[in-house]
Design a protein around this motif. Structure first.
Motif, PDB file in Angstrom:
ATOM      1  N   GLN A 273      -4.885   5.116  -1.828  1.00  0.00           N
ATOM      2  CA  GLN A 273      -5.190   5.631  -0.498  1.00  0.00           C
ATOM      3  C   GLN A 273      -6.102   6.846  -0.569  1.00  0.00           C
ATOM      4  OE1 GLN A 273      -2.064   7.264   1.836  1.00  0.00           O
ATOM      5  NE2 GLN A 273      -1.719   8.992   0.457  1.00  0.00           N
ATOM      6  N   VAL A 385      -5.590   4.235   7.261  1.00  0.00           N
ATOM      7  CA  VAL A 385      -5.445   4.247   5.807  1.00  0.00           C
ATOM      8  C   VAL A 385      -4.127   4.899   5.387  1.00  0.00           C
ATOM      9  CG1 VAL A 385      -6.436   5.077   3.647  1.00  0.00           C
ATOM     10  CG2 VAL A 385      -7.931   4.214   5.451  1.00  0.00           C
ATOM     11  N   SER A 389      -0.675   3.123   4.270  1.00  0.00           N
ATOM     12  CA  SER A 389      -0.150   3.338   2.915  1.00  0.00           C
ATOM     13  C   SER A 389       1.306   3.792   2.953  1.00  0.00           C
ATOM     14  CB  SER A 389      -1.012   4.373   2.191  1.00  0.00           C
ATOM     15  OG  SER A 389      -2.360   3.953   2.122  1.00  0.00           O
TER      16      SER A 389
END
Length: 629
Positions: A273, A385, A389
């Motif tokens: 990430q 993102v 994650s």
């Protein structure tokens, strides 16, 4: 004065042969050409040649040009050997005894200086072709032999009326040739000037410079590209080898970390990430031109600092939530960690407010539009993102199988889509990804379902894969992870109806009355369908993103594969769906020691906690359990 009629003593075929100079003309030649003759009438000027006639003329011109070049090279070699070239054969008329040209033609001719190089006109080409013995194959199949005296032998088959063909690029002859004795009066001629010896090398150089165009026509040049093609093929081969090598490296590293334990997989997700966040935010750069300094460019000094500050705060909040939820029995039993767990959300929001105030204070004139754009860009990246994650990490903590199998399904679907696409793919699927085909998409759907059922069933047999993590020191090698399996992993027997049982028993040769199954198989079907039908759109989204910025890859983090974003685009979407699906339909919500301890620590005062301990001691002693405090 110009002559508008063709001489009666020349045939139409011979006249057409004289008018053809070259089949390949450039734009510059067309602009600079001068017509050698005028049409016979208004009807002839209005007539346009057909495409077949033009093709035949071009083929004729190419044959003439190649033959003329061969003769020119022979003349150059003879001149280099000391042989006198260009002397007319016996019986032919010399240049001194050349017949006079009509007065009208002489008046229009432009004299040439001996030392000045002047491009040849179409008429000079006609005169030179008449003097050179060139065998021409006209388009109508008849052959015309041009003799040195310029006469042409007519053939029975008449050629179609050609239109004036553009003349080739200017070039000079090796040696002067005597003019023909019977040049048609319609052709404008210029007196041929004997070149000086000093001009011979320049003519030779001009001849050599044009030799490549004659010896290597466009068709031949297209074929003669093996070095470029070889280099391109070598580059593709090298890229394929690099991509394959790093594919096996990633698979090997992934499996190794999987066996080492849950904590290593969490670190891997955090690393991925971070790389994705860096690649996406790097696409938005803050540059400007200062007022009064057109050439100067500046950059917001706080842009990168604030980007990473918001990234750190978001991770602190999300991973803190995961630690508190999955390790309540550790966090709330420690007096030093209990305040951290109790006030985690307030601390996280305070840190975010500090970053927000810092952003407002960093606003500068000349950067405002870019800074607010970057602010929105960063928050969008954090949502797509970092939050995604976080859900993937929760899947790992709930059980390695909820991370390993969905990720494998996405990889499998990508591989089978490629295999089916290059095998039977014909119909484009979506414009954002031109290489994706409908056949590959459908073939990957069925292949992924079969793979998912087999793959998931195999790994559901291992406690290490299905048990939630409660200890960070657990790995596949020590075998210490034990738990009561979730009900979806418990095998059951489905009793078949009697007719079906009889049919299968007869078919298989032994008694079959039930079929073993687990509820997890139905969940595998759902996960496989999502990985095949919906998760690829995460890749399409990334493809559109790259097209918007006119880039091929997001970065170069992985040799041969581009950036980390290029590999994780579908995994984020699949991870979020898996977590939402698991937490809504599969998770068993049991009362645990950690949850009770969290309620006691965060909801009761110290006096109430002591009272609870006394009551709990009294209860245990009544059950015959000795409690020592």
């Amino acid at each position: 004065m110009s002559v508008s009629t063709r001489p009666s003593f020349t045939s139409k075929t011979a006249w057409a042969a004289l008018g053809v100079e070259s089949g390949e003309d450039t734009d510059e030649e067309v602009l600079d050409e001068t017509p050698a003759s005028q049409p016979d009438s208004a009807s002839e000027s209005a007539a346009k040649p057909t495409k077949s006639a033009l093709k035949k003329q071009k083929a004729l011109a190419r044959a003439e040009k190649r033959q003329q070049e061969k003769l020119a090279r022979a003349a150059a070699r003879a001149q280099a050997a000391g042989t006198k070239v260009g002397v007319p054969p016996e019986g032919s008329t010399s240049s001194a005894a050349a017949p006079s040209v009509p007065v009208s033609l002489k008046d229009e001719a432009t004299p040439e200086a001996p030392d000045v190089e002047e491009p040849e006109t179409p008429v000079k080409e006609v005169v030179r072709e008449v003097l050179e013995p060139v065998v021409v194959k006209p388009a109508n199949g008849a052959a015309h032999l041009r003799k040195s005296n310029g006469s042409a032998l007519p053939t029975p088959a008449p050629a179609p009326t050609p239109s004036p063909v553009p003349a080739p690029a200017p070039r000079k002859t090796e040696a002067p040739s005597p003019p023909a004795s019977n040049i048609p009066s319609q052709v404008e001629t210029k007196p041929l000037v004997q070149p000086s010896p000093a001009s011979v090398p320049s003519e030779k150089e001009a001849l050599v410079s044009r030799r490549n165009d004659i010896e290597n026509p466009p068709e031949k040049k297209k074929q003669e590209q093996p070095p470029v093609q070889t280099a391109e093929q070598g580059k593709k081969k090298s890229g394929f080898v690099t991509r394959t090598l790093w594919t096996f490296i990633m698979i090997g590293g992934f499996i190794t970390l999987l066996l080492m334990g849950h904590a290593y997989m969490v670190v891997l997700v955090m690393l991925c990430q971070t790389l994705v966040y860096r690649e996406v935010t790097a696409l938005f750069s803050l540059k400007r031109k200062d007022v009064g300094e057109p050439g100067a460019r500046g950059r917001d000094p706080w842009s990168k600092t604030l980007n990473w500050y918001f990234f750190a705060v978001t991770n602190y909040f999300l991973y803190g939530e995961s630690i508190i939820y999955y390790f309540k029995h550790v966090v709330f039993s420690n007096a030093q960690l209990a305040p951290f767990a109790t006030n985690h959300r307030f601390v996280s929001f305070t840190l975010y407010l500090i970053g927000f105030v810092g952003f407002v204070l960093s606003l500068k004139r000349g950067y405002l539009k870019q800074q607010f754009g970057l602010f929105c860009w960063v928050h969008m990246t954090l949502l797509l993102v970092v939050v995604s994650s976080h859900f993937i990490v929760n899947n790992i903590l709930e059980g390695m199988i909820w991370f390993w199998v969905p990720a494998s399904l996405v990889i499998c679907n990508d591989v089978f889509a490629y295999v089916w696409g290059i095998t039977v793919g014909r119909t484009p699927l979506i414009k954002l990804s031109p290489k994706k085909t409908v056949e590959g998409f459908v073939g990957a759907f069925f292949s992924t379902i079969v793979f998912g059922l087999l793959w998931g069933t195999y790994f559901s047999r291992f406690q290490y894969m299905i048990c939630p993590m409660r200890d960070l020191g657990v790995s596949a090698f020590n075998g210490q992870l034990q738990c009561t399996p979730n009900s979806v992993f418990v095998w059951q027997d489905w009793q078949m109806p009697a007719p079906l049982s009889v049919f299968l028993s007869t078919l298989l040769g032994h008694q079959v009355t039930s079929i073993p199954y687990t509820t997890y198989l139905f969940h595998l079907l759902v996960l496989s369908c999502f990985a095949s039908l919906v998760a690829p759109f995460g890749g399409f989204f990334a493809s559109g993103f790259k097209r918007a910025f006119d880039i091929k890859d997001f970065g170069h983090s992985i040799p041969g594969h581009g950036g980390m974003t290029d590999r994780m685009d579908c995994q984020f979407l699949m991870g979020v769906f898996t977590y939402v699906y698991y937490s809504s339909l599969i998770r068993d919500n049991h009362v645990t020691v950690g949850s009770i301890l969290q309620t006691i620590v965060s909801g009761l005062t110290l006096a109430e906690q002591l009272e609870l301990m006394a009551d709990l001691k009294h209860y245990l002693e009544s059950q015959g359990v000795a409690v020592k405090l």
